[in-house]
Design a protein around this motif. Structure first.
Motif: not given
Length: 477
Positions: A274-285
């Motif tokens: 699935e596309p990564t549209l949440a989580g730590v990376s999204w928060l960093v963005k």
């Protein structure tokens, strides 16, 4: 059988990268020695002399360690060179590995090294390697634009499937894949008499056909790759010929990070994550977006003030133009832009609809009479979009994302609605791939590709490419 030589471009290119990487590590060590205090601390007492051992480690052992670790991480593998972000991901992994090696060695021999010197040497090496590889990639693209350093590809499959792959690889000219023929596994009679982008063949031995066409790569397209045993036998036939065998499944516009092959009892299963549209990376963005936008507004405030004064001085009306746009999850917000048109522009649009050069939801005219003199300059240089940093600080937009579309243009049904899963961006794939010169379908395809394959590395790559596109002013009007 003669060995294909057309795909040997990677050998001198990898040699160049290896040389540049070594010089980058040596240069970084020199920077650490010259600009950090007491860089030789921790080496006292080595055979009664500090300098020979220290300089041997700084200028030979450490650079050679970098090369070995880069090689071990696949940073010279031709599959990752020239396109995509995998090459730079491997450079970052090599950096983490070298840091770990240095830390463990310092701990084992109980040497109190200069932390500042070590940090400087390793960090500057990472920066220089990334920079030189970026420049080397630019040079490679220039060569590929002239037809050099490319791979000649024979497409194998049904005509519709092969044509889809043909469109994909020709769109991505930077990949250096040049289709030279299509071998039809079925439906050969249906293409007789029609114009095809490359010659079509049938009822031939694929390997001998590739030799006749001087193709160094055979791409098996779509359902042709599902033929039991055929793909394996083709791989056997290609052994020792110097030709690559690649499989192009019917998964268009899905990038490598989401695709994984997991063998089960000898059966290779292709998993699509699935596309990564949440989580730590999204928060960093999100945090980086707002922080960088705020810093940008502060640092660019003199330029923004000058733009505002020039707009006021050249035409009556407000400095900013705020238009309703559709954002994340379909929420409407007002997008900030410096005003580039006369104040009656929206009233005059109806009379200009017949001149619209866009085939989608946007209204675009290359020589729009509603644009002011200063507005043309702001559009060509993209300075009018700097005001959108305000939207980024407010969390309505991102630095990188799909283009924000006007709110009055409909409900965004079908595939287009998927763009609303992320915040729209000041820049994005469409800006670095042609901007207003793109068709509506291409713009939507690029936006959907971004949504499905988002990553922090991809964002950084788009930001770097944006600088080059803005300087060229291509597609800006």
């Amino acid at each position: 059988m003669r060995k294909s030589s057309a795909a040997t471009w990677h050998r001198p290119y990898a040699t160049l990268l290896l040389t540049l990487d070594f010089l980058a590590a040596v240069t970084a060590s020199a920077v650490a020695v010259v600009f950090t205090p007491y860089p030789t601390v921790g080496f006292q007492g080595w055979n009664g002399s500090t300098e020979p051992v220290f300089y041997a480690i700084a200028y030979w052992a450490l650079p050679l360690t970098w090369l070995l670790v880069l090689w071990g991480n696949g940073a010279y593998d031709r599959r990752y060179l020239g396109i995509g972000t995998d090459e730079f991901k491997r450079v970052v992994r090599a950096f983490v590995t070298v840091v770990s090696i240095v830390s463990v060695l310092a701990l084992m021999i109980k040497t109190d090294l200069s932390r500042l010197a070590v940090f400087t040497a390793l960090t500057v090496t990472l920066i220089l390697i990334a920079l030189t590889r970026f420049l080397a990639r630019r040079a490679l693209y220039m060569m590929r634009a002239k037809g050099k350093a490319v791979q000649r590809v024979l497409l194998v499959g049904s005509y519709p499937e092969a044509l889809e792959v043909h469109r994909a690889v020709t769109r991505a000219s930077q990949a250096g894949l040049i289709p030279v023929g299509i071998y039809l596994t079925e439906g050969a009679a249906s293409v007789r008499g029609i114009s095809t982008p490359v010659p079509t063949f049938a009822n031939r031995d694929v390997v001998s056909l590739a030799a006749d066409l001087d193709a160094d790569t055979i791409a098996v397209c779509g359902s042709a790759s599902a033929e039991p045993g055929e793909l394996r036998r083709l791989a056997w036939q290609l052994e020792g010929t110097g030709r690559d065998l690649v499989v192009a499944p019917q998964l268009t516009d899905i990038a490598g990070p989401r695709v994984h092959i997991r063998p089960v009892e000898g059966l290779p299963l292709l998993y699509v994550e699935e596309p990564t549209l949440a989580g730590v990376s999204w928060l960093v963005k999100t945090v980086l977006d707002r922080t960088c936008a705020l810093i940008g507004l502060i640092l660019l405030s003199p330029l923004l003030l000058a733009i505002g004064i020039s707009i006021k001085a050249t035409s009556p009306g407000p400095v900013f133009f705020r238009q309703p746009r559709v954002g994340m999850e379909g929420k409407t917000f007002r997008c900030w832009k410096f005003r580039t048109m006369y104040i009656d522009a929206e009233e005059r649009q109806a009379a200009l609809m017949m001149q619209n050069e866009s085939d989608g939801l946007l209204f675009k005219i290359k020589d729009d009479p509603r644009v002011t003199s200063i507005g043309r300059f702001l559009r060509r240089t993209s300075l009018d979009e700097l005001a959108q940093l305000i939207n980024v600080v407010k969390g309505e937009m991102s630095l990188v994302g799909p283009r924000p579309l006007p709110a009055e243009n409909g409900d965004f049904l079908g595939d287009v609605r998927r763009r609303l899963l992320v915040r729209p961006g000041i820049t994005g794939l469409w800006q670095v791939s042609g901007r207003s010169d793109l068709s509506w379908d291409d713009a939507v395809r690029l936006d959907l590709y971004y949504v499905d394959n988002w990553s922090l590395t991809a964002d950084l790559q788009i930001l770097f490419r944006t600088v080059a596109v803005v300087l060229r002013r291509k597609g800006a009007y």
